[in-house]
Design an enzyme around this catalytic site. Sequence first.
Site, PDB file in Angstrom:
ATOM      1  N   ASP A 128       0.825  -1.203   0.000  1.00 19.90           N
ATOM      2  CA  ASP A 128       0.000   0.000   0.000  1.00 19.90           C
ATOM      3  C   ASP A 128       0.862   1.257   0.000  1.00 19.90           C
ATOM      4  OD1 ASP A 128      -1.974   1.884   0.366  1.00 19.90           O
ATOM      5  OD2 ASP A 128      -2.324   1.399   2.468  1.00 19.90           O
ATOM      6  N   ASP A 317      -1.549   5.713  -5.138  1.00 17.41           N
ATOM      7  CA  ASP A 317      -1.911   4.763  -4.084  1.00 17.41           C
ATOM      8  C   ASP A 317      -2.206   3.370  -4.640  1.00 17.41           C
ATOM      9  OD1 ASP A 317      -2.760   3.420  -1.878  1.00 17.41           O
ATOM     10  OD2 ASP A 317      -4.539   4.645  -1.515  1.00 17.41           O
TER      11      ASP A 317
END
Length: 431
Positions: A128, A317
């Site tokens: 992430d 992201d």
Amino acid sequence: MPSLRIFFVVVLLAAIVLAVPTPAKKRGVQKRSFKVPRQINTAHPTGPNGPAAMRKVFRKYNFEVKADFTVKEGFIGLSKQNQNASSSAATDGNQTQSGSVAANPEQNAALFLSPVDVGGQKVNLDFDSGSSDLWMFSTELSTKTIGQHTAFDASKSATFKKVNGAQWKISYGDGSGAAGIVGTDVVTIGGVKVQNQTVQLANQVSQSFVEDTNTDGLVGLAFSTLNTVNNGVQKTPAKTFFDNVMGDLDLPVFTADLDPDGTGVYEFGKIDTTKFEGDLAWVPVKAETGFWQFSSTKFAIGNQTFDNPQGSDAIADTGTSLLLVDQQVAEAYYSQVQGAQLNAQVGGFVYPCDATLPDMSVAIGDYMAKIPGSVITFATVDDANTTCFGGVQGNQGAGMQIFGDTMFRAQFVAFNGGNQSLGLGQKPLAQ
Ligand SMILES: *[C@@H]1O[C@H](CO)[C@@H](O)[C@H](O)[C@H]1NC(C)=O
Ligand SMILES: *[C@@H]1O[C@H](CO)[C@@H](O)[C@H](O)[C@H]1NC(C)=O
Ligand SMILES: *[C@@H]1O[C@H](CO)[C@@H](O)[C@H](O)[C@H]1NC(C)=O
Ligand SMILES: *[C@@H]1O[C@H](CO)[C@@H](O)[C@H](O)[C@H]1NC(C)=O
Ligand SMILES: *[C@@H]1O[C@H](CO)[C@@H](O)[C@H](O)[C@H]1NC(C)=O
Ligand SMILES: *[C@@H]1O[C@H](CO)[C@@H](O)[C@H](O)[C@H]1NC(C)=O
């Protein structure tokens, strides 16, 4: 109203282990690079769920879900020729549009996992780039809470060391979150070991994590300043895995090379120049924010470019499925899609699955990242597969844009921790 459900056959992928460390000698110091696959979770093969993906990104960034929000008047330079085709996503006037992210029990927004070895135990974690904690489900949680998740058992690791008094906590605006204890252990990713990696063991998780059976935890790859570890008195941010290995890599980078189906490869220490067209465009990021953050003041729909000087900053992201853009940008895009509408029940822009989608480009600094219309659809939303949920969605005025998988499917992205920049290259896609 029939319940909206998704039927989607997920191709079960063989768990090919691409992890091959490739040592290389450099001025007497052994440097290296390694690859890590990003796979569909075969244990819970459910398809992508648009509303769940929308809820997840809103929760992650504490964006307010507005029951009603007003469509801004007269968006800059926007062509009005297609208004007819998009009456419910109209861009003129200021009629109120309902944009709630529908409460719907299905989760499964995070489908993609990578294998990580913590003290000899294998866990499947989400890489992430939008957070900085390496945390996982652990046996500190009740077996009921653990449910179908794999939980790390510190008592079975010979190398785990608890950091006394240290804690971590991630809390979201809606009251959900996760928290727990802190230790260090040997963490191996792609055959490369970090001997003393800070690992965060959950002893509390809110219902949204329990329901998201695809994720046993995260490997945060944003900047270490955002790490939530504290010593009980003050913040004592721990170093991310990437920060710990960076100095041992051939190049201080990791790259995300995702396919249109969302699977792909993360590579640390090397840039595979066969994976994109031309040269990478390098854009400095605002690392002081802790995110891989940059300005984005232009976009294009098909061949038409729009200046958007008020555009919010954006974040790259890998932990988000959608391309979440400023609301006006999403409205401008869907005004060019026949039959598109902002659907309150589903919680985002939907359109007939047979609609032709124009290409979308979003600015990353001065670079225009193009996403072919052919990879923009995220999921279907009905049993008959006639209505589709877009991979481009609006942020309801949150003031931040989140560029997730919808962008990574079309762009090769290098995250450079050495000079704090992003390198971008167009992926060759069959169009
Ligand atoms: C909808 O799509 C899914 C996944 O491709 C497929 O399995 C299902 O049969 C489709 N349903 C209909 C009614 O076509
Ligand atoms: C707008 O929609 C109406 C009714 O569907 C149609 O008759 C008309 O031709 C459309 N106008 C344009 C400019 O597309
Ligand atoms: C827009 O909102 C303002 C203030 O609420 C109102 O006075 C105006 O009539 C609205 N315009 C339209 C086109 O609805
Ligand atoms: C390992 O990490 C912990 C926590 O960051 C630190 O306190 C400790 O000094 C480190 N130990 C070694 C051997 O580097
Ligand atoms: C960062 O490093 C890359 C790769 O070494 C280089 O090509 C690029 O110009 C640098 N970017 C910035 C913004 O300094
Ligand atoms: C977009 O631009 C390309 C190259 O300049 C051109 O080939 C194409 O026809 C244009 N498409 C449209 C819809 O104008």
